[in-house]
Write a protein that holds these residues in place. Structure first.
Motif, PDB file in Angstrom:
ATOM      1  N   LEU A  51       4.146  14.222  -4.603  1.00  0.00           N
ATOM      2  CA  LEU A  51       3.517  13.196  -5.431  1.00  0.00           C
ATOM      3  C   LEU A  51       2.646  12.245  -4.621  1.00  0.00           C
ATOM      4  O   LEU A  51       2.178  11.229  -5.127  1.00  0.00           O
ATOM      5  N   GLY A  52       2.433  12.574  -3.339  1.00  0.00           N
ATOM      6  CA  GLY A  52       1.539  11.778  -2.506  1.00  0.00           C
ATOM      7  C   GLY A  52       2.197  10.644  -1.744  1.00  0.00           C
ATOM      8  O   GLY A  52       1.508   9.769  -1.228  1.00  0.00           O
ATOM      9  N   TYR A  53       3.524  10.630  -1.681  1.00  0.00           N
ATOM     10  CA  TYR A  53       4.240   9.597  -0.926  1.00  0.00           C
ATOM     11  C   TYR A  53       4.794  10.187   0.361  1.00  0.00           C
ATOM     12  O   TYR A  53       5.175  11.349   0.400  1.00  0.00           O
ATOM     13  N   ARG A  54       4.856   9.345   1.391  1.00  0.00           N
ATOM     14  CA  ARG A  54       5.466   9.809   2.623  1.00  0.00           C
ATOM     15  C   ARG A  54       6.286   8.691   3.246  1.00  0.00           C
ATOM     16  O   ARG A  54       6.107   7.521   2.931  1.00  0.00           O
ATOM     17  N   ARG A  55       7.175   9.091   4.143  1.00  0.00           N
ATOM     18  CA  ARG A  55       8.031   8.131   4.821  1.00  0.00           C
ATOM     19  C   ARG A  55       7.163   7.217   5.683  1.00  0.00           C
ATOM     20  O   ARG A  55       6.412   7.683   6.528  1.00  0.00           O
ATOM     21  N   GLN A  56       7.291   5.925   5.443  1.00  0.00           N
ATOM     22  CA  GLN A  56       6.511   4.944   6.193  1.00  0.00           C
ATOM     23  C   GLN A  56       7.387   4.091   7.107  1.00  0.00           C
ATOM     24  O   GLN A  56       6.917   3.613   8.131  1.00  0.00           O
ATOM     25  N   ARG A  57       8.633   3.882   6.708  1.00  0.00           N
ATOM     26  CA  ARG A  57       9.545   3.041   7.482  1.00  0.00           C
ATOM     27  C   ARG A  57      10.937   3.623   7.434  1.00  0.00           C
ATOM     28  O   ARG A  57      11.328   4.248   6.452  1.00  0.00           O
ATOM     29  N   GLN A  58      11.693   3.350   8.501  1.00  0.00           N
ATOM     30  CA  GLN A  58      13.093   3.741   8.519  1.00  0.00           C
ATOM     31  C   GLN A  58      13.833   2.912   9.551  1.00  0.00           C
ATOM     32  O   GLN A  58      13.289   2.592  10.608  1.00  0.00           O
ATOM     33  N   ASP A  59      15.057   2.550   9.214  1.00  0.00           N
ATOM     34  CA  ASP A  59      15.977   1.989  10.192  1.00  0.00           C
ATOM     35  C   ASP A  59      17.352   2.570   9.881  1.00  0.00           C
ATOM     36  O   ASP A  59      17.455   3.548   9.138  1.00  0.00           O
ATOM     37  N   GLU A  60      18.405   2.006  10.399  1.00  0.00           N
ATOM     38  CA  GLU A  60      19.737   2.593  10.237  1.00  0.00           C
ATOM     39  C   GLU A  60      20.304   2.443   8.821  1.00  0.00           C
ATOM     40  O   GLU A  60      21.308   3.077   8.488  1.00  0.00           O
ATOM     41  N   THR A  61      19.657   1.659   7.960  1.00  0.00           N
ATOM     42  CA  THR A  61      20.189   1.444   6.614  1.00  0.00           C
ATOM     43  C   THR A  61      19.249   1.854   5.482  1.00  0.00           C
ATOM     44  O   THR A  61      19.669   1.857   4.323  1.00  0.00           O
ATOM     45  N   GLU A  62      17.994   2.181   5.792  1.00  0.00           N
ATOM     46  CA  GLU A  62      17.052   2.459   4.702  1.00  0.00           C
ATOM     47  C   GLU A  62      15.858   3.291   5.172  1.00  0.00           C
ATOM     48  O   GLU A  62      15.519   3.302   6.345  1.00  0.00           O
ATOM     49  N   ILE A  63      15.259   3.967   4.195  1.00  0.00           N
ATOM     50  CA  ILE A  63      14.006   4.702   4.395  1.00  0.00           C
ATOM     51  C   ILE A  63      13.051   4.234   3.309  1.00  0.00           C
ATOM     52  O   ILE A  63      13.418   4.189   2.130  1.00  0.00           O
ATOM     53  N   GLY A  64      11.817   3.893   3.693  1.00  0.00           N
ATOM     54  CA  GLY A  64      10.815   3.445   2.735  1.00  0.00           C
ATOM     55  C   GLY A  64       9.667   4.427   2.620  1.00  0.00           C
ATOM     56  O   GLY A  64       9.183   4.950   3.622  1.00  0.00           O
ATOM     57  N   TYR A  65       9.235   4.681   1.395  1.00  0.00           N
ATOM     58  CA  TYR A  65       8.148   5.614   1.106  1.00  0.00           C
ATOM     59  C   TYR A  65       7.016   4.891   0.393  1.00  0.00           C
ATOM     60  O   TYR A  65       7.241   4.012  -0.432  1.00  0.00           O
ATOM     61  N   SER A  66       5.794   5.308   0.707  1.00  0.00           N
ATOM     62  CA  SER A  66       4.629   4.809  -0.015  1.00  0.00           C
ATOM     63  C   SER A  66       3.499   5.813   0.116  1.00  0.00           C
ATOM     64  O   SER A  66       3.555   6.730   0.938  1.00  0.00           O
ATOM     65  N   ALA A  67       2.477   5.594  -0.680  1.00  0.00           N
ATOM     66  CA  ALA A  67       1.255   6.384  -0.560  1.00  0.00           C
ATOM     67  C   ALA A  67       0.457   5.840   0.619  1.00  0.00           C
ATOM     68  O   ALA A  67       0.555   4.658   0.956  1.00  0.00           O
ATOM     69  N   ASP A  68      -0.301   6.691   1.268  1.00  0.00           N
ATOM     70  CA  ASP A  68      -1.172   6.224   2.341  1.00  0.00           C
ATOM     71  C   ASP A  68      -2.083   5.137   1.803  1.00  0.00           C
ATOM     72  O   ASP A  68      -2.602   5.239   0.696  1.00  0.00           O
ATOM     73  N   GLY A  69      -2.262   4.073   2.561  1.00  0.00           N
ATOM     74  CA  GLY A  69      -3.131   2.989   2.167  1.00  0.00           C
ATOM     75  C   GLY A  69      -2.435   1.896   1.376  1.00  0.00           C
ATOM     76  O   GLY A  69      -2.997   0.817   1.196  1.00  0.00           O
ATOM     77  N   ASP A  70      -1.221   2.167   0.872  1.00  0.00           N
ATOM     78  CA  ASP A  70      -0.495   1.119   0.164  1.00  0.00           C
ATOM     79  C   ASP A  70       0.033   0.128   1.194  1.00  0.00           C
ATOM     80  O   ASP A  70       0.457   0.520   2.283  1.00  0.00           O
ATOM     81  N   ILE A  71       0.019  -1.149   0.855  1.00  0.00           N
ATOM     82  CA  ILE A  71       0.429  -2.161   1.827  1.00  0.00           C
ATOM     83  C   ILE A  71       1.947  -2.323   1.916  1.00  0.00           C
ATOM     84  O   ILE A  71       2.431  -2.985   2.819  1.00  0.00           O
ATOM     85  N   ARG A  72       2.703  -1.724   0.995  1.00  0.00           N
ATOM     86  CA  ARG A  72       4.152  -1.839   1.062  1.00  0.00           C
ATOM     87  C   ARG A  72       4.800  -0.560   0.559  1.00  0.00           C
ATOM     88  O   ARG A  72       4.206   0.198  -0.207  1.00  0.00           O
ATOM     89  N   CYS A  73       6.014  -0.336   0.994  1.00  0.00           N
ATOM     90  CA  CYS A  73       6.795   0.786   0.488  1.00  0.00           C
ATOM     91  C   CYS A  73       7.202   0.487  -0.947  1.00  0.00           C
ATOM     92  O   CYS A  73       7.603  -0.628  -1.269  1.00  0.00           O
ATOM     93  N   ARG A  74       7.077   1.480  -1.812  1.00  0.00           N
ATOM     94  CA  ARG A  74       7.372   1.312  -3.233  1.00  0.00           C
ATOM     95  C   ARG A  74       8.681   1.985  -3.636  1.00  0.00           C
ATOM     96  O   ARG A  74       9.228   1.706  -4.699  1.00  0.00           O
ATOM     97  N   PHE A  75       9.156   2.900  -2.807  1.00  0.00           N
ATOM     98  CA  PHE A  75      10.378   3.641  -3.107  1.00  0.00           C
ATOM     99  C   PHE A  75      11.263   3.596  -1.868  1.00  0.00           C
ATOM    100  O   PHE A  75      10.834   3.982  -0.780  1.00  0.00           O
ATOM    101  N   TRP A  76      12.472   3.090  -2.036  1.00  0.00           N
ATOM    102  CA  TRP A  76      13.413   2.935  -0.931  1.00  0.00           C
ATOM    103  C   TRP A  76      14.683   3.728  -1.199  1.00  0.00           C
ATOM    104  O   TRP A  76      15.207   3.730  -2.318  1.00  0.00           O
ATOM    105  N   VAL A  77      15.183   4.373  -0.165  1.00  0.00           N
ATOM    106  CA  VAL A  77      16.501   5.000  -0.187  1.00  0.00           C
ATOM    107  C   VAL A  77      17.349   4.166   0.764  1.00  0.00           C
ATOM    108  O   VAL A  77      16.981   3.998   1.938  1.00  0.00           O
TER     109      VAL A  77
END
Length: 127
Positions: A26-52
């Motif tokens: 759907l055009g999202y990729r992993r942008q951030r990760q630490d020991e408690t979370e992973i954040g996904y967003s579309a390229d060019g988005d200023i923030r992660c929109r989907f968090w695990v």
């Protein structure tokens, strides 16, 4: 309207194995990760929109009964790819890709991730 969405997990590494290929359809990729979370967003988005995330309170993650997170797909082929990627990476089927009765062009697939969170990819275009 929504700023971001989170889903809980009891296995962050396993969740990444599931979500990396599924959200890529759907055009999202992993942008951030630490020991408690992973954040996904579309390229060019200023923030992660989907968090695990692992739950902040330290208790086991559970899924919401009656909750579904619907993600927009640009094409019906992307809906098909989302469904296939989810099943190939440990998800379970909750509704194969196809038209739904909500309106004439509501093409969707429903899956559950490895923790039981229910997700949908939806294309509302005519083809």
């Amino acid at each position: 309207m929504l700023l971001y969405v989170t889903v809980g997990t009891n296995d962050l590494d396993g969740a990444g194995v599931f979500y990396d290929p599924v959200l890529a359809t759907l055009g999202y990729r992993r942008q951030r990760q630490d020991e408690t979370e992973i954040g996904y967003s579309a390229d060019g988005d200023i923030r992660c929109r989907f968090w695990v995330v692992t739950p902040f309170n330290g208790k086991p993650a559970t899924f919401g009964n009656g909750a579904t997170i619907a993600l927009e797909a640009e094409t019906r082929a992307a809906v098909d790819a989302f469904h296939a990627a989810a099943l190939a990476n440990g998800g379970t089927d909750e509704g194969a890709p196809g038209l739904r009765p909500f309106h004439a062009h509501f093409y969707a697939a429903f899956v559950r991730d490895r923790d039981g969170n229910k997700l949908s990819a939806v294309c509302e275009r005519p083809e």
